[in-house]
Design a protein around this motif. Structure first.
Motif, short mmCIF file in Angstrom:
data_model
loop_
_atom_site.label_atom_id
_atom_site.label_comp_id
_atom_site.label_asym_id
_atom_site.label_seq_id
_atom_site.Cartn_x
_atom_site.Cartn_y
_atom_site.Cartn_z
N MET A 121 0.86 -1.19 0.00
CA MET A 121 0.00 0.00 0.00
C MET A 121 0.89 1.24 0.00
SD MET A 121 -2.82 -1.26 2.82
CE MET A 121 -3.70 0.30 2.82
N PRO A 122 1.45 1.62 -1.15
CA PRO A 122 2.35 2.78 -1.18
C PRO A 122 1.62 4.06 -0.81
CG PRO A 122 1.78 2.07 -3.41
CD PRO A 122 1.25 1.02 -2.48
N HIS A 123 2.34 4.96 -0.15
CA HIS A 123 1.75 6.21 0.30
C HIS A 123 1.13 6.98 -0.88
CE1 HIS A 123 3.52 5.31 4.05
NE2 HIS A 123 4.74 5.78 3.79
N GLN A 124 0.02 7.65 -0.60
CA GLN A 124 -0.66 8.49 -1.57
C GLN A 124 -0.45 9.96 -1.21
OE1 GLN A 124 -2.38 6.83 -4.23
NE2 GLN A 124 -1.27 5.13 -3.26
N THR A 125 -0.66 10.84 -2.17
CA THR A 125 -0.52 12.28 -1.92
C THR A 125 -1.55 12.72 -0.89
OG1 THR A 125 0.25 12.68 -4.18
CG2 THR A 125 -0.62 14.57 -2.97
N PRO A 126 -1.14 13.39 0.19
CA PRO A 126 -2.12 13.88 1.17
C PRO A 126 -2.99 14.97 0.57
CG PRO A 126 0.08 14.69 1.70
CD PRO A 126 0.25 13.72 0.58
N LYS A 127 -4.24 15.04 1.05
CA LYS A 127 -5.17 16.02 0.51
C LYS A 127 -6.16 16.46 1.58
CE LYS A 127 -8.22 12.45 -1.56
NZ LYS A 127 -7.36 11.26 -1.38
N LEU A 128 -6.74 17.64 1.35
CA LEU A 128 -7.81 18.15 2.19
C LEU A 128 -9.05 18.32 1.34
CD1 LEU A 128 -8.69 19.37 4.96
CD2 LEU A 128 -8.09 21.61 3.99
N LEU A 129 -10.17 17.82 1.83
CA LEU A 129 -11.44 17.89 1.11
C LEU A 129 -12.49 18.54 1.99
CD1 LEU A 129 -11.26 14.19 -0.06
CD2 LEU A 129 -11.26 16.10 -1.66
N ALA A 130 -13.46 19.17 1.34
CA ALA A 130 -14.65 19.65 2.03
C ALA A 130 -15.87 19.15 1.27
CB ALA A 130 -14.67 21.17 2.12
N PHE A 131 -16.84 18.62 2.01
CA PHE A 131 -18.08 18.14 1.44
C PHE A 131 -19.24 18.95 2.01
CE2 PHE A 131 -15.18 14.52 1.52
CZ PHE A 131 -15.34 13.97 0.25
N ALA A 132 -20.23 19.24 1.18
CA ALA A 132 -21.44 19.88 1.67
C ALA A 132 -22.22 18.90 2.53
CB ALA A 132 -22.29 20.36 0.49
N LEU A 133 -22.59 19.31 3.73
CA LEU A 133 -23.35 18.42 4.61
C LEU A 133 -24.69 18.06 3.99
CD1 LEU A 133 -22.61 20.08 8.06
CD2 LEU A 133 -21.91 17.80 7.33
N ALA A 134 -25.27 18.99 3.23
CA ALA A 134 -26.52 18.73 2.53
C ALA A 134 -26.22 18.07 1.20
CB ALA A 134 -27.29 20.03 2.31
N GLY A 135 -26.27 16.75 1.16
CA GLY A 135 -26.08 16.03 -0.10
C GLY A 135 -24.73 15.39 -0.29
N GLY A 136 -23.70 15.86 0.41
CA GLY A 136 -22.39 15.21 0.33
C GLY A 136 -21.56 15.56 -0.88
N LYS A 137 -21.91 16.59 -1.61
CA LYS A 137 -21.13 16.96 -2.79
C LYS A 137 -19.79 17.57 -2.38
CE LYS A 137 -21.21 19.95 -6.89
NZ LYS A 137 -22.00 20.96 -7.66
N PRO A 138 -18.67 17.16 -3.02
CA PRO A 138 -17.38 17.80 -2.71
C PRO A 138 -17.37 19.24 -3.21
CG PRO A 138 -17.13 16.21 -4.50
CD PRO A 138 -18.51 16.04 -3.97
N VAL A 139 -16.94 20.16 -2.34
CA VAL A 139 -16.95 21.58 -2.70
C VAL A 139 -15.56 22.21 -2.63
CG1 VAL A 139 -19.36 21.92 -2.06
CG2 VAL A 139 -17.58 22.19 -0.32
N PHE A 140 -14.58 21.46 -2.12
CA PHE A 140 -13.21 21.97 -2.09
C PHE A 140 -12.25 20.79 -2.07
CE2 PHE A 140 -9.25 23.26 -0.08
CZ PHE A 140 -8.97 24.46 -0.70
N ARG A 141 -11.12 20.98 -2.74
CA ARG A 141 -10.05 19.97 -2.70
C ARG A 141 -8.70 20.66 -2.83
NH1 ARG A 141 -9.46 14.14 -5.43
NH2 ARG A 141 -7.21 13.87 -5.15
N TYR A 142 -7.75 20.19 -2.03
CA TYR A 142 -6.38 20.67 -2.13
C TYR A 142 -5.45 19.48 -1.95
CZ TYR A 142 -2.13 23.40 -1.29
OH TYR A 142 -0.87 23.94 -1.36
N ASP A 143 -4.60 19.24 -2.95
CA ASP A 143 -3.57 18.20 -2.87
C ASP A 143 -2.27 18.85 -2.43
OD1 ASP A 143 -4.71 15.53 -4.29
OD2 ASP A 143 -5.57 17.30 -5.22
N PHE A 144 -1.71 18.38 -1.33
CA PHE A 144 -0.53 19.03 -0.78
C PHE A 144 0.70 18.73 -1.62
CE2 PHE A 144 -3.43 18.90 2.76
CZ PHE A 144 -3.23 20.13 3.37
N PRO A 145 1.47 19.76 -1.96
CA PRO A 145 2.71 19.54 -2.69
C PRO A 145 3.78 18.97 -1.76
CG PRO A 145 2.51 21.85 -2.13
CD PRO A 145 1.22 21.19 -1.70
N PRO A 146 4.86 18.42 -2.32
CA PRO A 146 5.91 17.82 -1.47
C PRO A 146 6.52 18.81 -0.48
CG PRO A 146 6.19 17.17 -3.77
CD PRO A 146 5.13 18.21 -3.75
N GLU A 147 6.46 20.09 -0.77
CA GLU A 147 7.06 21.07 0.13
C GLU A 147 6.31 21.17 1.46
OE1 GLU A 147 8.18 21.60 -3.93
OE2 GLU A 147 6.16 21.72 -3.03
#
Length: 368
Positions: A121-147
């Motif tokens: 299970m090789p490491h994956q790029t870390p990320k931050l997500l936000a989902f709307a509580l009403a319906g669960g649709k993703p509304v934000f995503r950020y994939d962290f760079p190596p820095e």
């Protein structure tokens, strides 16, 4: 630490839930079970009307990574089964979700540190997500760079300033130095701050159920855990960031403005001061009146640091076997994820020693 409610706990050790609308009858320190689960909750987030969400701790993987509690013994993958797919199976999958928060704009923030178990299970790029509580649709995503999310880091917990658009993340460090990671949501830019000894673990043992907790080394002996920056919270006005090491007895504070405005490392480091004492703890929560609540791992307890600097017990209960995380819910209630993490193989000599069920509990602390 003074047992503020010790007498109450002796007389009322197992207070049962009261009917809806009867919270005014509760005594501070009253504790009850919300759900008993076959899988291991990691962190949790609760809405003001009592919806309970939890991540599933990566030390014990299950058939989901993010769940909503649907009953006293039931849950469902959230927002859907696709996001709860197999580790590494695609970009829109939660690989190793841990930190989680509900904000005041109806969003659920989920921190996916991406840590796996190489080589299978090789490491994956870390990320931050936000989902709307009403319906669960993703509304934000950020994939962290190596820095800012380098290989070997462990992005663990977070505090969200939804008014200004900033997220503050506690990185335990893993094979990297522990760090505060600051994410500007509007500029989609992150920064990694490591230049303070306040982020490091203190030389204090974690003792649970009579034994020192830590991984077992090649010599077969337990190496006492020294886990760095972990619990992190934000004042209600968003102006003060609080944090501390898990293996630590000091609660720190720093003006959030310095982090928002990109102050130099030396300026930030000089501005970090002691906010007060804390127990060895995995989770924390700060209320609108400035009380800080901690999971007291060594005492199966929740303790509270008041504005007067006193550290007191709110509740002690033998069922609080590794109270991992805290979240405020309905007015006056503090929710607790209990997961027996000290019995997980990583901290238990490679042996799984947990005795299910794992629990979501809540304790009444009164009105702010």
């Amino acid at each position: 630490m003074r047992p503020l409610f010790a007498a109450l706990l002796f007389v009322f050790p197992l207070i049962q839930p009261l009917p809806a609308g009867a919270d005014e009858q509760q005594l501070p320190g009253s504790i009850e079970v919300v759900a008993e689960l076959p899988i291991n909750p990691g962190n949790l987030a609760v809405t003001a009307d009592g919806r309970v969400f939890a991540t599933v701790h990566q030390f014990r993987r299950a058939d989901a990574q993010l769940i909503e509690i649907t009953g006293p013994a039931s849950y469902r993958p959230w927002p859907d089964t696709a996001w709860n797919g197999a580790f590494g199976s695609g970009p829109e999958v939660l690989n190793s979700a841990l930190g989680i928060r509900v904000d005041r704009q109806g969003r659920l923030w989920v921190l996916d540190n991406g840590l796996g178990d190489p080589p299978l299970m090789p490491h994956q790029t870390p990320k931050l997500l936000a989902f709307a509580l009403a319906g669960g649709k993703p509304v934000f995503r950020y994939d962290f760079p190596p820095e800012t999310g380098p290989a070997g880091s462990f992005l663990n917990d977070l505090a969200v300033d939804d008014a200004r658009g900033f997220v503050y993340i506690a990185d335990v460090g893993g094979s990297q130095a522990p760090a505060l990671v600051v994410l500007d949501l509007n500029q989609r830019r992150s920064r990694r701050f490591t230049a303070s000894p306040a982020l490091q673990a203190e030389d204090v043992d974690l003792v649970v159920e009579g034994r020192v907790i830590g991984p077992r080394g090649d010599d077969g002996k337990v190496k006492p855990a020294r886990i760095a920056l972990n619990p992190i919270t934000l004042s209600t006005d968003g102006e003060t960031l609080f944090f501390g090491a898990m293996n630590g007895e000091t609660w720190y504070q720093v003006p959030a403005r310095l982090l928002r405005e990109g102050a130099k490392d030396a300026v930030i480091a000089a501005a970090i001061t002691k906010a007060g004492p804390k127990p060895v703890s995995d989770g924390a929560a700060t209320d609108t009146a400035g009380h800080h609540y901690f999971t007291d791992l060594g005492n199966n307890a929740i303790t509270v640091l008041g504005p007067d600097g006193r550290l007191d017990a709110l509740v002690q209960d033998d069922r609080l076997l590794w109270p991992d995380a805290l979240s405020f819910g309905e007015p006056g209630w503090l929710y607790i994820a209990v997961n027996q993490l000290h019995r997980a193989p990583f901290l238990n000599g490679g042996v799984e020693g947990a005795v299910p069920p794992f629990r979501i509990m809540r304790v009444y602390f009164g009105q702010d």
